[in-house]
Design an enzyme around this catalytic site. Structure first.
Site, short mmCIF file in Angstrom:
data_model
loop_
_atom_site.label_atom_id
_atom_site.label_comp_id
_atom_site.label_asym_id
_atom_site.label_seq_id
_atom_site.Cartn_x
_atom_site.Cartn_y
_atom_site.Cartn_z
NE ARG A 279 8.30 -7.39 -2.34
CZ ARG A 279 8.40 -6.49 -1.38
NH1 ARG A 279 8.07 -6.80 -0.17
NH2 ARG A 279 8.80 -5.27 -1.65
CG ASP B 259 4.10 -9.71 2.55
OD1 ASP B 259 3.82 -10.68 3.27
OD2 ASP B 259 3.99 -8.53 2.94
P1 AMP Z 1 4.42 -4.12 5.30
O1 AMP Z 1 3.80 -4.36 6.63
O2 AMP Z 1 5.10 -2.77 5.19
O3 AMP Z 1 5.32 -5.23 4.86
O4 AMP Z 1 3.22 -4.03 4.26
C1 AMP Z 1 2.34 -5.10 3.97
C2 AMP Z 1 1.44 -4.69 2.82
O5 AMP Z 1 0.64 -3.56 3.19
C3 AMP Z 1 2.17 -4.28 1.56
O6 AMP Z 1 1.41 -4.65 0.45
C4 AMP Z 1 2.23 -2.78 1.69
O7 AMP Z 1 2.38 -2.14 0.45
C5 AMP Z 1 0.88 -2.48 2.32
N1 AMP Z 1 0.91 -1.22 3.08
C6 AMP Z 1 1.49 -0.99 4.29
N2 AMP Z 1 1.30 0.29 4.68
C7 AMP Z 1 0.60 0.91 3.69
C8 AMP Z 1 0.09 2.24 3.49
N3 AMP Z 1 0.27 3.20 4.40
N4 AMP Z 1 -0.58 2.48 2.34
C9 AMP Z 1 -0.77 1.53 1.42
N5 AMP Z 1 -0.34 0.27 1.55
C10 AMP Z 1 0.35 -0.06 2.67
MG MG Z 2 6.61 -5.68 3.38
#
Ligand code: AMP
Ligand code: MG
Length: 500
Positions: A190, A259
């Protein structure tokens, strides 16, 4: 005996070749699986499995379910959580990373293309911060469905190979069935991967990452005089093309943080995404996007903003003289707008049923979109019914407008422009039906399908919707409800959520 030591562990399911874990030391953290209560395969994407050279018949049984629920590592995998940073809604986080995902490894398909096989929702990693590392069944199925819909619409996207449940509950606003998605991607590199090392002043690792990314995604540029510039240029073009494709199907990603911006040009992460209903450039559905940063009409500008962040992360590798590097990067970025416009216009010409390009086509397209916006017309259906108008059947489209003056004037202009082409009307309308889908994953249908799956254990609505959006261009008797807009009250209050 723990799940990790199950007998009959699947052998030869994947033939991994893990370049990321092997060649990029210091870019990820090794990951260990944890047993889960009761792994179960929910859906397996047979068509994708076949295209990857895997035998879908192997996707059965407890040991396989353990693999796809993240409880057991398949042979040959070297599971790692990848490090990345990211600008989230404009603010920089130097440390994000795979908090709930793990890259199992890479496979090469029969055509020679390399794919990441990753789990999402498989538990905590070194990057989990306060999170539980888990995923709930609803969001896993949403990602599965949306990836398949995008793929069928011809939009580059990561895709789901498997949705599995863990037999455990994850705690959100209420306890929900825990699930794991197996995600297939051209890679998980990314913009934020580059930012992670750039933010730490680790130019050497940025350079290595450039080399890795170029070899993987732009192999023709490995001997380029300046690989970082070649990569920047290629990623700008892919992202310009991707955002143009989103705009032309009415897709709102909802969380275009760096990201979530891939180097491959694939769509990734479907948490807060939505489809346009009534055309409105300001449309935004994400509950946390209060300022409308990622509103439908802002996506091209945000795509360019993200490319500026990518360029910044590459500066030390582009040129040892910072001023020179900035100048070179700026020149590349300045090309984004034209690239975007060219991709958008060629998509829009197809949608308008135009086979040639003429001066003024963009005005014709913009006037059409203005009409849709002014009258709040359903984006997907309006385009589709324009194909009927090409066959001389104006009535269904005309009926969508309550004030016909501007519509009639526009239609005359479009007919004049169409008549400047040598194609027969029936050829034009058929081409338009190949460019304008009738079945897109309508927000209300997606929600209903996920609710049935989660609340009632009923996957039939999911399967039926998946089937409809997997063949988006051929209209079928009996599937009328999949073509209908959501009730206006639904759309008025519809909200989507991140990171669920
Ligand atoms: P996302 O919104 O899925 O793109 O996630 C953004 C960031 O938050 C990334 O670093 C994910 O790995 C982290 N993240 C999202 N949900 C979780 C979760 N339930 N546990 C740990 N990390 C999370
Ligand atoms: Mg993500």
């Amino acid at each position: 005996m723990s799940m990790n030591e199950l007998p009959g562990e699947p052998i030869g399911m994947f033939t991994f070749d893990n370049t990321y874990a092997r060649d990029l030391e210091g870019f990820s953290a090794p990951w260990q699986p944890t047993p889960v209560a009761s792994p179960c395969l929910v859906r397996v994407n047979d068509a994708l499995a076949e295209s990857l050279g895997l035998d879908p018949q192997l996707f059965t049984g407890h040991a396989v379910a353990s693999v796809f629920a993240g409880a057991c590592v398949p042979n040959g995998a070297s599971p790692v959580a990848q490090a990345y940073a990211g600008h989230q809604f404009g603010g920089f986080s130097a440390q994000l990373g795979d908090g709930r995902a793990v890259l199992l490894g890479e496979i090469v398909d029969p055509s020679g293309a390399r794919h990441d096989i990753a789990l999402k929702g498989s538990g905590r990693t070194a990057f989990s911060r306060g999170g539980d590392g888990k995923a709930a069944l609803g969001p896993v199925l949403r990602e599965y469905l949306m990836g398949e819909a995008m793929h069928a619409l011809g939009v580059p996207s990561t895709r789901a190979l498997v949705a599995a449940t863990t037999g455990e509950r994850v705690i959100r606003d209420r306890p929900l069935p825990g699930a794991v998605l197996t995600r297939v991607a051209a890679s998980h590199l990314r913009v934020g991967t580059f930012q992670f090392f750039a933010a730490r002043g680790d130019s050497e690792r940025v350079r290595r990452l450039v080399g890795y990314a170029v070899a993987r995604h732009d192999p023709d540029s490995v001997d380029a005089p300046n690989p970082a510039m070649a990569l920047l240029d290629a990623v700008i073009d892919r992202q310009a093309e991707l955002v143009a494709a989103w705009m032309n199907i009415g897709f709102i990603h909802g969380v275009m943080n760096t990201d979530n911006v891939t180097i491959s040009g694939e769509t990734i992460d479907f948490g807060p995404c939505a489809l346009l209903e009534a055309f409105d450039p300001k449309a935004v559905f994400s509950s946390i996007d209060e300022g409308g940063r990622y509103a439908y009409g802002n996506q091209p500008a945000m795509g360019k903003w993200n490319m500026a962040r990518f360029a910044e992360s590459l500066l030390t590798v582009i040129h040892s003289d910072l001023d020179q590097a900035v100048q070179m990067a700026t020149e590349a970025l300045d090309r984004f707008d034209d690239r975007y416009r060219d991709h958008w216009l060629s998509g829009v010409r197809r949608k308008l049923g135009l086979d040639t390009s003429r001066e003024g086509d963009h005005v014709l397209a913009e006037d059409w979109l203005d009409l849709l916006a002014r009258h709040r017309i359903d984006f997907t259906l309006a385009w589709r019914r324009l194909a009927d108008a090409a066959d001389g059947d104006d009535a269904p489209l005309r009926a969508m407008f309550d004030d016909h003056r501007q519509f009639d004037a526009w239609l005359i202009g479009w007919r004049e422009r169409s008549s400047a082409e040598s194609r027969e009307a029936s050829v034009q309308s058929a081409a338009m039906r190949d460019a304008n889908p009738i079945y897109v994953p309508r927000n209300h249908l997606v929600e209903a399908a996920l609710n049935a799956a989660v609340d009632d254990d009923d996957l039939e609505p999911f399967d039926r919707l998946l089937e409809a959006v997997s063949r988006p261009y051929d209209e079928r008797a009996g599937d009328e409800r999949y073509a209908q807009p959501a009730p206006a009250e639904f759309t008025a209050t519809y909200r989507t959520f991140c990171g669920t």
